[in-house]
Design a protein around this motif. Sequence first.
Motif, mmCIF file in Angstrom:
data_model
loop_
_atom_site.group_PDB
_atom_site.id
_atom_site.type_symbol
_atom_site.label_atom_id
_atom_site.label_comp_id
_atom_site.label_asym_id
_atom_site.label_seq_id
_atom_site.Cartn_x
_atom_site.Cartn_y
_atom_site.Cartn_z
ATOM 1 N N GLU A 160 37.666 -41.622 -12.048
ATOM 2 C CA GLU A 160 37.560 -42.076 -10.661
ATOM 3 C C GLU A 160 38.283 -41.139 -9.708
ATOM 4 O OE1 GLU A 160 35.649 -44.408 -9.636
ATOM 5 O OE2 GLU A 160 35.054 -45.009 -11.648
ATOM 6 N N MET A 161 39.428 -40.586 -10.163
ATOM 7 C CA MET A 161 40.185 -39.692 -9.293
ATOM 8 C C MET A 161 39.559 -38.305 -9.215
ATOM 9 S SD MET A 161 44.187 -40.783 -9.770
ATOM 10 C CE MET A 161 44.198 -41.217 -11.501
ATOM 11 N N LYS A 162 38.773 -37.956 -10.241
ATOM 12 C CA LYS A 162 38.076 -36.666 -10.199
ATOM 13 C C LYS A 162 36.918 -36.683 -9.207
ATOM 14 C CE LYS A 162 39.030 -35.032 -14.908
ATOM 15 N NZ LYS A 162 38.431 -34.812 -16.252
ATOM 16 N N THR A 163 36.323 -37.870 -9.006
ATOM 17 C CA THR A 163 35.136 -37.969 -8.150
ATOM 18 C C THR A 163 35.397 -37.498 -6.726
ATOM 19 O OG1 THR A 163 34.306 -39.796 -9.506
ATOM 20 C CG2 THR A 163 33.336 -39.524 -7.319
ATOM 21 N N PRO A 164 36.436 -38.010 -6.005
ATOM 22 C CA PRO A 164 36.686 -37.500 -4.652
ATOM 23 C C PRO A 164 37.096 -36.023 -4.643
ATOM 24 C CG PRO A 164 38.435 -39.005 -5.339
ATOM 25 C CD PRO A 164 37.343 -39.118 -6.336
ATOM 26 N N THR A 174 33.939 -34.052 -4.859
ATOM 27 C CA THR A 174 33.250 -34.078 -3.558
ATOM 28 C C THR A 174 33.849 -33.060 -2.605
ATOM 29 O OG1 THR A 174 32.783 -36.439 -3.854
ATOM 30 C CG2 THR A 174 32.601 -35.567 -1.627
ATOM 31 N N LEU A 175 35.185 -33.028 -2.552
ATOM 32 C CA LEU A 175 35.866 -32.068 -1.666
ATOM 33 C C LEU A 175 35.628 -30.629 -2.115
ATOM 34 C CD1 LEU A 175 39.273 -33.905 -1.064
ATOM 35 C CD2 LEU A 175 37.404 -33.601 0.564
ATOM 36 N N THR A 176 35.630 -30.412 -3.428
ATOM 37 C CA THR A 176 35.395 -29.059 -3.958
ATOM 38 C C THR A 176 34.000 -28.570 -3.597
ATOM 39 O OG1 THR A 176 36.886 -29.496 -5.813
ATOM 40 C CG2 THR A 176 35.372 -27.646 -6.046
ATOM 41 N N LEU A 177 33.005 -29.439 -3.767
ATOM 42 C CA LEU A 177 31.629 -29.070 -3.423
ATOM 43 C C LEU A 177 31.484 -28.818 -1.927
ATOM 44 C CD1 LEU A 177 29.647 -31.586 -5.689
ATOM 45 C CD2 LEU A 177 29.840 -29.101 -5.978
ATOM 46 N N ASP A 179 37.480 -35.833 8.609
ATOM 47 C CA ASP A 179 37.264 -37.233 8.247
ATOM 48 C C ASP A 179 36.893 -37.379 6.770
ATOM 49 O OD1 ASP A 179 34.855 -35.970 8.577
ATOM 50 O OD2 ASP A 179 33.846 -37.692 9.508
ATOM 51 N N LEU A 180 36.169 -36.374 6.225
ATOM 52 C CA LEU A 180 35.831 -36.400 4.798
ATOM 53 C C LEU A 180 37.087 -36.215 3.952
ATOM 54 C CD1 LEU A 180 33.718 -36.450 2.518
ATOM 55 C CD2 LEU A 180 33.502 -33.961 2.773
ATOM 56 N N VAL A 181 37.929 -35.267 4.353
ATOM 57 C CA VAL A 181 39.182 -35.031 3.630
ATOM 58 C C VAL A 181 40.061 -36.278 3.670
ATOM 59 C CG1 VAL A 181 41.303 -33.666 3.547
ATOM 60 C CG2 VAL A 181 39.133 -32.551 4.068
ATOM 61 N N SER A 182 40.157 -36.877 4.871
ATOM 62 C CA SER A 182 40.985 -38.068 5.029
ATOM 63 C C SER A 182 40.470 -39.218 4.177
ATOM 64 C CB SER A 182 41.008 -38.481 6.502
ATOM 65 O OG SER A 182 41.782 -39.637 6.682
ATOM 66 N N GLU A 183 39.139 -39.402 4.165
ATOM 67 C CA GLU A 183 38.542 -40.491 3.380
ATOM 68 C C GLU A 183 38.819 -40.312 1.891
ATOM 69 O OE1 GLU A 183 34.160 -41.965 1.848
ATOM 70 O OE2 GLU A 183 34.281 -40.634 3.602
ATOM 71 N N LYS A 184 38.595 -39.091 1.366
ATOM 72 C CA LYS A 184 38.779 -38.857 -0.075
ATOM 73 C C LYS A 184 40.257 -38.889 -0.459
ATOM 74 C CE LYS A 184 34.433 -38.633 -0.547
ATOM 75 N NZ LYS A 184 33.756 -39.844 -1.065
ATOM 76 N N ALA A 185 41.118 -38.430 0.460
ATOM 77 C CA ALA A 185 42.560 -38.494 0.195
ATOM 78 C C ALA A 185 43.021 -39.945 0.105
ATOM 79 C CB ALA A 185 43.334 -37.761 1.295
ATOM 80 N N ASP A 186 42.494 -40.791 1.007
ATOM 81 C CA ASP A 186 42.838 -42.214 0.966
ATOM 82 C C ASP A 186 42.323 -42.866 -0.313
ATOM 83 O OD1 ASP A 186 44.143 -42.084 3.355
ATOM 84 O OD2 ASP A 186 42.536 -42.961 4.552
ATOM 85 N N LEU A 187 41.130 -42.445 -0.739
ATOM 86 C CA LEU A 187 40.568 -43.004 -1.973
ATOM 87 C C LEU A 187 41.421 -42.609 -3.173
ATOM 88 C CD1 LEU A 187 38.302 -44.611 -3.264
ATOM 89 C CD2 LEU A 187 36.941 -42.504 -3.393
ATOM 90 N N LEU A 188 41.868 -41.358 -3.192
ATOM 91 C CA LEU A 188 42.763 -40.913 -4.262
ATOM 92 C C LEU A 188 44.065 -41.703 -4.252
ATOM 93 C CD1 LEU A 188 42.473 -37.007 -4.343
ATOM 94 C CD2 LEU A 188 42.194 -38.550 -6.283
ATOM 95 N N GLU A 219 33.084 -46.572 -7.133
ATOM 96 C CA GLU A 219 34.510 -46.750 -6.858
ATOM 97 C C GLU A 219 35.110 -47.927 -7.625
ATOM 98 O OE1 GLU A 219 35.080 -47.115 -2.683
ATOM 99 O OE2 GLU A 219 33.927 -45.314 -2.190
ATOM 100 N N ALA A 220 34.282 -48.728 -8.297
ATOM 101 C CA ALA A 220 34.766 -49.943 -8.956
ATOM 102 C C ALA A 220 35.478 -49.620 -10.264
ATOM 103 C CB ALA A 220 33.595 -50.888 -9.218
ATOM 104 N N THR A 221 36.659 -50.225 -10.455
ATOM 105 C CA THR A 221 37.408 -50.063 -11.709
ATOM 106 C C THR A 221 37.514 -51.375 -12.482
ATOM 107 O OG1 THR A 221 39.517 -50.521 -10.616
ATOM 108 C CG2 THR A 221 38.812 -48.216 -10.709
ATOM 109 N N GLY A 222 37.180 -52.483 -11.828
ATOM 110 C CA GLY A 222 37.287 -53.778 -12.497
ATOM 111 C C GLY A 222 38.713 -54.276 -12.638
ATOM 112 N N MET A 223 39.646 -53.680 -11.887
ATOM 113 C CA MET A 223 41.051 -54.060 -12.019
ATOM 114 C C MET A 223 41.613 -54.708 -10.755
ATOM 115 S SD MET A 223 41.747 -53.317 -15.071
ATOM 116 C CE MET A 223 43.519 -53.504 -15.081
#
Length: 331
Positions: A128-132, A135-138, A149-158, A285-289
């Motif tokens: 899950e942490m590799k996914t954002p 996205t940023l790498t691509l 805004d993309l950086v901020s969104e993925k940073a918040d997700l991390l 984004e779901a982890t079930g936790m």
Amino acid sequence: MSTVKLYAKISISEWPIILAYSLLMLLLSFLGYLYKIDLVIIIDLIRYSIIPLLIIVSTRIYQKIIDTKQVQKAIIEQKATNIKMHGFYGHLCAKTLTTFMNKAQADNRQLIEAFKERQDYLTLWSHEMKTPLTTLTLAAENNTVVPSDLVSEKADLLTYHIEQLLTIDRLADFNKDLYFEYISLSTCVTDVVKQNTSYFLSHKVVPIITLPEVMVLSDQKWLCVMLTQLISNAIKYSSQNSRIALTFDDHTLWIKDFGVGISQSDLPRIFDQGFTGKNGRLNSEATGMGLYIVQQIAAILDIQVTIQSHQQKGTSVAVQFNPKKLKYNKL
């Protein structure tokens, strides 16, 4: 332990019988001397009793050696059913040891299962942490400038996933990390909403907060962790250009979204550890936790969390506080 040492130790352990026999013979010899009994009779008594004594002692030593080897074998093979010991007390010891080993094996299985679950969740969260990050790498590979805004969104997700991982790690001992005091519920909710501002913006969801001035006796840190999970879930499964309503009524905080909702078949299991349901399989984004964490924290904070939902109509989460732990500020 070597066989020789085992024989030696068990043989030495029979000294009480030998001592008792020796004292008895001394007593009989003394009585024979007092009553002028022929010494030959005493010697014959000793001569004819020593062989039965040696047989008894040897039998006891042999049985103890067999019992010890049985116990050692059972411990090595982890099979408590193999323990068989001689005599009444031997049976009692075998029963006690069998009970102890069965419990130890059950505890060991639980530890192995918990360790496996932990490994599975670490694997899941690493993905899950590799996914954002991917996205940023691509985005960086295809553009010289990555939108803030993309950086901020993925940073918040991390940050969210890391906080969730740390929360799970602390759950087992979080009783030691509690400090109860009266805190403002509206302030706590507002702080959580502010922390998730970029998450709201990226999903194009607007929070509508309508809360009275109410104080709740709770632990601020863990209450905010619980509300973060619930509000993040509401954002995650909201429809775009919709809203999330946060209201308070009858000692209950309501968090209502107008998103995809939860299927009726999934509702009974939503608080289970690792359960993602139909929505989770559609959402990366779901982890079930999240709801599992919520339930664990709520139980300690004396809060009841219930969820009502209808597919494509939204979900309402009721966070019900103990009325005795609420204070209303009069205007």
